[in-house]
Design a protein around this motif. Structure first.
Motif, PDB file in Angstrom:
ATOM      1  N   TYR A 206       0.897  -1.036  -0.187  1.00 14.84           N
ATOM      2  CA  TYR A 206      -0.065   0.064  -0.076  1.00 14.84           C
ATOM      3  C   TYR A 206       0.982   1.407   0.069  1.00 14.84           C
ATOM      4  N   TYR A 207       0.575   2.315  -0.829  1.00 14.92           N
ATOM      5  CA  TYR A 207       1.251   3.453  -0.947  1.00 14.92           C
ATOM      6  C   TYR A 207       0.317   4.593  -0.761  1.00 14.92           C
ATOM      7  N   CYS A 208       0.886   5.643  -0.103  1.00 18.62           N
ATOM      8  CA  CYS A 208       0.392   6.773  -0.123  1.00 18.62           C
ATOM      9  C   CYS A 208       0.927   7.713  -0.827  1.00 18.62           C
ATOM     10  N   ALA A 209       0.088   8.820  -1.523  1.00 21.37           N
ATOM     11  CA  ALA A 209       0.466   9.559  -2.607  1.00 21.37           C
ATOM     12  C   ALA A 209      -0.155  11.063  -2.525  1.00 21.37           C
ATOM     13  N   ALA A 210       0.543  11.960  -2.700  1.00 24.05           N
ATOM     14  CA  ALA A 210       0.078  13.338  -2.631  1.00 24.05           C
ATOM     15  C   ALA A 210      -0.210  14.058  -3.935  1.00 24.05           C
ATOM     16  N   GLY A 211      -1.166  14.895  -4.239  1.00 25.61           N
ATOM     17  CA  GLY A 211      -1.159  15.682  -5.493  1.00 25.61           C
ATOM     18  C   GLY A 211      -2.019  16.765  -5.272  1.00 25.61           C
ATOM     19  N   MET A 212      -2.210  17.625  -6.609  1.00 25.34           N
ATOM     20  CA  MET A 212      -2.870  18.835  -6.369  1.00 25.34           C
ATOM     21  C   MET A 212      -4.485  18.643  -6.622  1.00 25.34           C
ATOM     22  N   GLU A 213      -4.875  17.647  -7.184  1.00 21.88           N
ATOM     23  CA  GLU A 213      -6.191  17.306  -7.756  1.00 21.88           C
ATOM     24  C   GLU A 213      -6.502  15.962  -6.816  1.00 21.88           C
ATOM     25  N   LEU A 214      -7.813  16.038  -6.563  1.00 23.36           N
ATOM     26  CA  LEU A 214      -8.696  14.918  -5.863  1.00 23.36           C
ATOM     27  C   LEU A 214      -8.911  13.944  -6.974  1.00 23.36           C
ATOM     28  N   VAL A 215      -8.175  13.195  -7.545  1.00 17.72           N
ATOM     29  CA  VAL A 215      -8.492  12.118  -8.612  1.00 17.72           C
ATOM     30  C   VAL A 215      -8.020  10.827  -8.425  1.00 17.72           C
ATOM     31  N   VAL A 216      -8.409   9.736  -9.144  1.00 20.11           N
ATOM     32  CA  VAL A 216      -8.335   8.395  -8.911  1.00 20.11           C
ATOM     33  C   VAL A 216      -7.109   7.911  -9.767  1.00 20.11           C
ATOM     34  N   THR A 217      -6.490   8.555 -10.368  1.00 18.03           N
ATOM     35  CA  THR A 217      -5.609   8.004 -11.518  1.00 18.03           C
ATOM     36  C   THR A 217      -4.270   8.423 -10.908  1.00 18.03           C
ATOM     37  N   SER A 218      -3.364   7.380 -10.705  1.00 19.11           N
ATOM     38  CA  SER A 218      -2.145   7.485 -10.242  1.00 19.11           C
ATOM     39  C   SER A 218      -1.159   8.549 -10.711  1.00 19.11           C
ATOM     40  N   ARG A 219      -1.146   8.590 -12.164  1.00 20.46           N
ATOM     41  CA  ARG A 219      -0.331   9.569 -12.812  1.00 20.46           C
ATOM     42  C   ARG A 219      -0.431  11.114 -12.372  1.00 20.46           C
ATOM     43  N   SER A 220      -1.644  11.144 -11.742  1.00 15.88           N
ATOM     44  CA  SER A 220      -1.884  12.797 -11.433  1.00 15.88           C
ATOM     45  C   SER A 220      -1.293  13.052 -10.050  1.00 15.88           C
ATOM     46  N   TYR A 221      -0.746  12.167  -9.270  1.00 10.92           N
ATOM     47  CA  TYR A 221       0.017  12.129  -7.876  1.00 10.92           C
ATOM     48  C   TYR A 221       1.453  12.382  -8.226  1.00 10.92           C
ATOM     49  N   SER A 222       1.907  13.562  -7.381  1.00 15.06           N
ATOM     50  CA  SER A 222       3.210  13.815  -7.795  1.00 15.06           C
ATOM     51  C   SER A 222       4.227  13.290  -6.803  1.00 15.06           C
ATOM     52  N   TYR A 223       3.863  12.912  -5.699  1.00 15.00           N
ATOM     53  CA  TYR A 223       4.744  12.435  -4.352  1.00 15.00           C
ATOM     54  C   TYR A 223       4.258  11.052  -4.173  1.00 15.00           C
ATOM     55  N   TRP A 224       5.070  10.286  -3.630  1.00 17.67           N
ATOM     56  CA  TRP A 224       4.702   8.946  -3.434  1.00 17.67           C
ATOM     57  C   TRP A 224       5.710   8.319  -2.300  1.00 17.67           C
ATOM     58  N   GLY A 225       5.071   7.501  -1.202  1.00 18.51           N
ATOM     59  CA  GLY A 225       5.802   7.010  -0.181  1.00 18.51           C
ATOM     60  C   GLY A 225       6.534   5.740  -0.737  1.00 18.51           C
ATOM     61  N   GLN A 226       7.091   4.801   0.159  1.00 19.57           N
ATOM     62  CA  GLN A 226       7.874   3.718  -0.349  1.00 19.57           C
ATOM     63  C   GLN A 226       6.951   2.611  -0.233  1.00 19.57           C
ATOM     64  N   GLY A 227       5.920   2.610   0.465  1.00 22.37           N
ATOM     65  CA  GLY A 227       4.908   1.580   0.711  1.00 22.37           C
ATOM     66  C   GLY A 227       4.919   0.591   1.980  1.00 22.37           C
ATOM     67  N   THR A 228       4.062   0.128   2.282  1.00 21.73           N
ATOM     68  CA  THR A 228       3.903  -0.757   3.427  1.00 21.73           C
ATOM     69  C   THR A 228       3.182  -1.980   2.954  1.00 21.73           C
ATOM     70  N   GLN A 229       3.659  -3.282   3.406  1.00 16.87           N
ATOM     71  CA  GLN A 229       3.176  -4.285   2.952  1.00 16.87           C
ATOM     72  C   GLN A 229       1.859  -5.061   4.098  1.00 16.87           C
TER      73      GLN A 229
END
Length: 122
Positions: free
Chosen positions: A94-117
């Motif tokens: 599971y990854y969290c991500a930050a972006g400027m728009e509230l959308v469901v497409t991953s490419r719209s998010y600019s920043y990502w965490g490293q993930g947690t299993q």
């Protein structure tokens, strides 16, 4: 620049619960929409949930609606995802991500965490 660090993953039996956390660095956290995505082995990354900068608007994938709840505490620069009634098919990174728009497409998010299993046993 925003750095994201997830935690809270682990091994749980089917029907159990976990709460994921994602802590963001930087003073502009409250300006970003936040999302959770997941990727299971051999599958593409998929949208799970997202919420607006204020927390007032949320989106969920159909597969988790009614079981997962996304929330945020802007004073703590943290976004959470409470996961209840977990199923084996929820097993993924599971990854969290930050972006400027509230959308469901991953490419719209600019920043990502490293993930947690997250692993759900049957």
């Amino acid at each position: 620049q925003v750095q994201l660090v997830e935690s809270g993953g682990g091994l749980v039996q089917a029907g159990g619960s976990l709460r994921l956390s994602c802590v963001a660095s930087g003073r502009t956290f409250s300006r970003y929409a936040m999302g959770w995505f997941r990727q299971a082995p051999g599958k593409e990354r998929e949208f799970v949930a997202a919420l607006s900068w204020s927390g007032g608007n949320t989106y969920y994938s159909d597969s988790v609606k009614g079981r997962f709840t996304i929330s945020r505490d802007n004073a703590k620069n943290t976004v959470y995802m409470q996961m209840n009634s977990l199923k084996p098919e929820d097993t993924a990174i599971y990854y969290c991500a930050a972006g400027m728009e509230l959308v469901v497409t991953s490419r719209s998010y600019s920043y990502w965490g490293q993930g947690t299993q997250v692993t759900v046993s049957s």
